[in-house]
Design a protein around this motif. Structure first.
Motif, PDB file in Angstrom:
ATOM      1  N   ALA A 158       0.833  -1.203   0.000  1.00 32.03           N
ATOM      2  CA  ALA A 158       0.000   0.000   0.000  1.00 32.03           C
ATOM      3  C   ALA A 158       0.869   1.255   0.000  1.00 32.03           C
ATOM      4  O   ALA A 158       0.598   2.219  -0.730  1.00 32.03           O
ATOM      5  N   VAL A 233      -4.300   3.721   6.467  1.00 33.76           N
ATOM      6  CA  VAL A 233      -4.434   2.340   6.015  1.00 33.76           C
ATOM      7  C   VAL A 233      -3.990   1.432   7.156  1.00 33.76           C
ATOM      8  O   VAL A 233      -2.855   1.536   7.635  1.00 33.76           O
ATOM      9  N   ALA A 462      -6.169  -1.609  -1.873  1.00 34.48           N
ATOM     10  CA  ALA A 462      -6.526  -0.598  -0.871  1.00 34.48           C
ATOM     11  C   ALA A 462      -5.910   0.749  -1.233  1.00 34.48           C
ATOM     12  O   ALA A 462      -6.539   1.801  -1.068  1.00 34.48           O
ATOM     13  N   VAL A 466      -7.778   4.300  -1.635  1.00 38.28           N
ATOM     14  CA  VAL A 466      -7.369   5.487  -0.880  1.00 38.28           C
ATOM     15  C   VAL A 466      -7.067   6.638  -1.831  1.00 38.28           C
ATOM     16  O   VAL A 466      -7.446   7.795  -1.583  1.00 38.28           O
TER      17      VAL A 466
END
Length: 487
Positions: A158, A233, A462, A466
């Motif tokens: 991420a 996150v 993810a 975001v």
């Protein structure tokens, strides 16, 4: 397609391994590189299927036929560029992934699958050796900041993706070193920590900020962290271990697997000194659990000089060939022998621990009974004790490697009001968003304990969610490779 008849001409040749008698004497990686000519042949076995089930079987959607074709034709840099487009860290998956792609390989219907996992490692190592892996900081910054909690594979994936999108990313890790379970849960004989450190150095040069020794929820609260950043996150992992709830659990000599593995990893890294209480040297060791963690404990115990090692699994031994209800391309439920199990030890199946016994507070024996799985009608599978099957194991050290139940969510729920599922994992929607605004979650913390390749995939997805949240626009970050290929 590199060689249309390659799969007919060449058989699968796994990478060579160091001799067992040699490798158990140290903590170095045991898998050796493929010779260049052999790597070409193994890549040439790929049939470039019209429907590449391997690519569908890979959670990352890696373009497997493409990079195999490139390797066969000697275009190694093209292979790396193809692979790195969907996989941030092929040097990790090439060592640690159980390779669901290989289970889905069309060749595995009636032959041995293509050596996909090893090919990822070969490509990644070639890329580092040739200097193709260089820092690529974003051309500009968006002015938005993201906190990533956890530096395991989901958190690092991420962070890498969000940084490439131009956001300022800070990764918070509660341990003193980065990497999560890749640092302290995976023994060096499976992945030496220099492999992790060189990738972290690239990410840091790209602008990712790392803060170690920060236990979010304590040193800094989750709510305060959310207020300091535009998004958060959660990549906390699922480190709550399944407990053994039997009489005698409190006896000295009973260890959780992660305590055992983490200490030895710290010793190997020069961060701790050997502790007799956490060493298998000269002891009769019994490991409860037959998964990857149990296997890692087995290999570690052998290297520490255990007198004997027995690995016990609750369920019966799986079959050596696929059952009728387990057809290709599903994951094959087969009897497997790990590299550590090749090195020694005894394996027992279908035993349930009833109680532990000892003297003067010290463990001496484990008492178990044989169990068989049965299902009555449409009811749940139950384990039935076999009469007269009691067995006693003399044991000096019992290592609990029975899996993980989920993340520690108490502070997260209290401080942010994040909803938790009945399984104890973080609840997310299809965009990886939690019930708290601007807070997302990926990897084992929401999925439950799973594979490194799933953690990487979810970390990337993810990050895409975001990025869209921060910009209010569809994210330009890449989707899974298989999504791009199959819609």
């Amino acid at each position: 397609m590199g060689k249309p008849t390659g799969f007919l001409e060449w058989s699968r040749r796994p990478a060579p391994k160091r001799e067992k008698t040699e490798r158990v004497q140290d903590w170095k990686e045991f898998v050796l590189p493929l010779a260049p000519d052999e790597a070409k042949r193994q890549a040439g076995r790929c049939m470039d299927c019209g429907v590449p089930f391997c690519q569908q079987g890979c959670p990352l959607g890696n373009p497997i036929p493409d990079f195999n074709d490139a390797v066969y034709n000697g275009r190694w840099k093209a292979a790396y560029l193809s692979l790195s487009g969907t996989n941030n860290f092929p040097e990790f998956t090439g060592r640690l992934c159980p390779a669901p792609c290989e289970a889905s390989c069309v060749l595995s219907i009636n032959q041995d699958a293509v050596t996909i996992e090893q090919m990822e490692k070969e490509i990644a190592e070639r890329a580092f050796a040739e200097g193709w892996v260089t820092p690529r900081p974003p051309a500009s910054r968006t002015g938005r900041s993201v906190a990533v909690v956890g530096s395991g594979p989901a958190g690092l994936a991420a962070a890498a993706q969000l940084n490439q999108a131009g956001h300022t990313v800070t990764v918070y890790e509660r341990d003193d070193r980065l990497g999560g379970l890749m640092r302290y849960g995976i023994p060096d004989f499976k992945m030496e920590k220099s492999v992790l450190d060189r990738r972290l150095a690239v990410m840091e040069a790209e602008g990712v900020v790392f803060r170690t020794g920060v236990d979010v929820g304590k040193e800094i609260g989750f709510r305060a962290l959310r207020e300091q950043h535009d998004a958060v996150v959660l990549a906390l992992g699922a480190r709550k271990a399944r407990e053994l709830e039997v009489p005698g659990r409190e006896l000295e000599g009973v260890l959780p697997a992660m305590q055992f593995l983490e200490h030895q990893n710290r010793v190997v890294s020069g961060l701790a000194t050997p502790d007799p209480r956490l060493s298998a040297a000269g002891k009769r060791v019994l490991i409860l659990g037959g998964g990857d963690t149990g296997s890692d404990c087995l290999g570690t115990s052998i290297r520490q000089g255990a007198k004997s090692v027995t690995q016990v699994e609750l369920m019966p031994a799986p079959p050596h060939v696929r059952a009728a209800d387990n057809p290709w391309p599903r994951w094959p439920l087969l009897f497997r022998t790990s590299s550590s199990q090749e090195e020694g030890g005894v394996r027992e199946f279908g035993f349930m621990t009833k109680h532990l016994s000892g003297q003067d507070g010290r463990l001496q024996a484990l008492h178990a009974v044989k169990v068989e799985p049965r299902r009555e009608g449409d009811g749940p599978l139950r384990l039935i004790e076999a009469p007269g099957s009691e067995v006693t194991h003399e044991v000096d050290m019992l290592i609990l490697a029975m899996g993980f139940t989920g993340p520690d969510t108490a502070q997260l729920s209290e401080q942010l009001g994040v909803k938790i599922t009945p399984r104890g994992t973080v609840q997310i929607d299809k965009h990886f968003a939690t019930s708290a605004d601007g807070v997302f979650c990926a990897g084992d913390a929401s999925r439950g304990a799973s594979l490194i390749v799933w953690a990487l995939s979810e970390g990337r997805e993810a990050a895409k969610a975001v990025d869209a949240y921060l910009t209010g626009l569809p994210s330009a970050l890449p989707s899974r490779g298989r999504d791009a290929a199959f819609g």
